[in-house]
Design an enzyme around this catalytic site. Sequence first.
Site, short mmCIF file in Angstrom:
data_model
loop_
_atom_site.label_atom_id
_atom_site.label_comp_id
_atom_site.label_asym_id
_atom_site.label_seq_id
_atom_site.Cartn_x
_atom_site.Cartn_y
_atom_site.Cartn_z
N HIS A 1 -5.61 -3.27 -2.15
CA HIS A 1 -5.24 -2.36 -3.03
C HIS A 1 -5.19 -3.06 -5.37
O HIS A 1 -4.99 -2.59 -5.97
CB HIS A 1 -3.54 -2.06 -3.23
N SER B 1 0.37 -1.16 -0.24
CA SER B 1 -0.24 -0.27 -0.23
C SER B 1 0.57 1.47 0.22
O SER B 1 0.43 2.59 -0.51
CB SER B 1 -0.36 0.01 1.15
N LYS C 1 -12.14 0.46 -1.84
CA LYS C 1 -10.90 1.08 -2.37
C LYS C 1 -11.26 1.70 -4.18
O LYS C 1 -12.39 2.35 -3.98
CB LYS C 1 -9.54 0.01 -2.11
C1 LIG Z 1 -6.90 -0.66 3.45
C2 LIG Z 1 -6.38 -1.77 3.44
C3 LIG Z 1 -6.82 -2.11 4.42
C4 LIG Z 1 -7.64 -2.44 5.43
O1 LIG Z 1 -9.40 -2.17 4.92
P1 LIG Z 1 -10.47 -0.61 5.32
O2 LIG Z 1 -11.58 -1.34 4.51
O3 LIG Z 1 -10.29 -0.09 4.60
O4 LIG Z 1 -10.32 -1.39 6.52
C5 LIG Z 1 -6.12 -3.87 4.36
N1 LIG Z 1 -5.02 -3.89 4.10
C6 LIG Z 1 -4.43 -3.22 3.23
C7 LIG Z 1 -3.69 -3.84 2.61
C8 LIG Z 1 -5.20 -2.35 2.83
O5 LIG Z 1 -4.32 -1.09 2.44
#
Ligand SMILES: *Cc1c(COP(=O)(O)O)cnc(C)c1O
Length: 397
Positions: free
Chosen positions: A211, A183, A242
């Site tokens: 992602h 990320s 996302k």
């Molecule tokens: C954003 C993210 C999460 C958390 O997801 P949410 O739905 O925002 O709680 C978990 N793992 C990774 C790699 C992320 O980038």
Amino acid sequence: MSRVWEQSLQEELEGFHKAGLHRKLTAVGQGASPYLNWQGQRMLNLSSNNYLGLADHPMIIEAQIAAARVGAGSGASRLVVGHDLRVQELEDAIATFKHTEAALVMASGYMANLGVLSSMLGSSDAVFSDRLNHASIVDGIRLSGAKHYRYRHNDMNHLETLLRKADEQGIRKKLIVTDTVFSMDGDVANLHEIVKLKEKYDAALMVDEAHAGGVFGPCGEGMCEEVGVAEHVDIHMGTFSKAFGSYGAYIAGKRVWIDYLVNTCRSLIYTTALPPAVIGGIQGSLTLVQEANTLRSNLHAKSDYFRSALQVNGFDTCGSTTPIIPILIGDEGTALAFSKKLAEQHIRAVAIRPPTVPSNTSRIRFTIMANHDQAALEQAAEKIVSIGKELGVIGHG
Ligand SMILES: *Cc1c(COP(=O)(O)O)cnc(C)c1O
């Protein structure tokens, strides 16, 4: 207020300020759009994870509104009253999408990782986790009490050394866990090698596609499908927050894993089920994502352009090959100054600092969206290069 507490909080906060590590929440308008409003100004948004631009798609919004007519809240945990039929339908659709036997919808990605890892792993098990894995993975592992082996980022020799070490200690159950797209670096896990090691050492494999979902794979399934290793993965985790443009997360895999989670996963059992509107929204975005080939190719073309425009001017983009494009800066102060200068040029991209990234690897993290205007990206790249020269992050060439 207790004097002890007040003093301690103030001291710690002052420490954050002095180290350039203080964070604050800021109000913005339209934070998921290519342009956002910040303090009355229109700014190019290079910070959102809304990669396909779906967060304001009318079909998702309509699906949410229609579902909300059923009720605003779900009323209880799924294990208490049972769940809405739509949740069942959604989980079947996710399992089909991921080519797995079963799937579970979870409240968020954070809750999914926290719950799955802490329920799957016990203190006599070993977990092997890339050093740059997301904080929610680290937290789930800590909560589990399992033996925690952190391997150097994408270093397969190190991973193998640690697997062998665990074998020598007679640890029976081993789990490898990795982000597929990292990320804060925008690079990709070495999934083929990980699968080889998983089989050689009889470990299970869990991947976090937060992602990569929507962005990679022929129908947006994620990076494992893109590179052809999906069938070797035991636990697929991903988010709908996302590229899917909505909210919530999923776990997908063989029925036995899902059955186990229904019986043990505390962040599923002890939390209220997602409200109907969110379930409806996910249903809408799951349909849209699978049809989003044009958006995906726009996204990758724009990301490739932006990344190489920064690279040719001497920026270190941390091995990025995805729409996450960081420029490495190093110290926290310069990263903050960079971000401030970007804001003056009407570009919103924040400084990412420890503890989100290792110390002295502070960076500006840019994210590209399919609906960014190409000309705006070109102008932004020019401005970024000129700020980079001004602050000495890159040479004057
Ligand atoms: C954003 C993210 C999460 C958390 O997801 P949410 O739905 O925002 O709680 C978990 N793992 C990774 C790699 C992320 O980038």
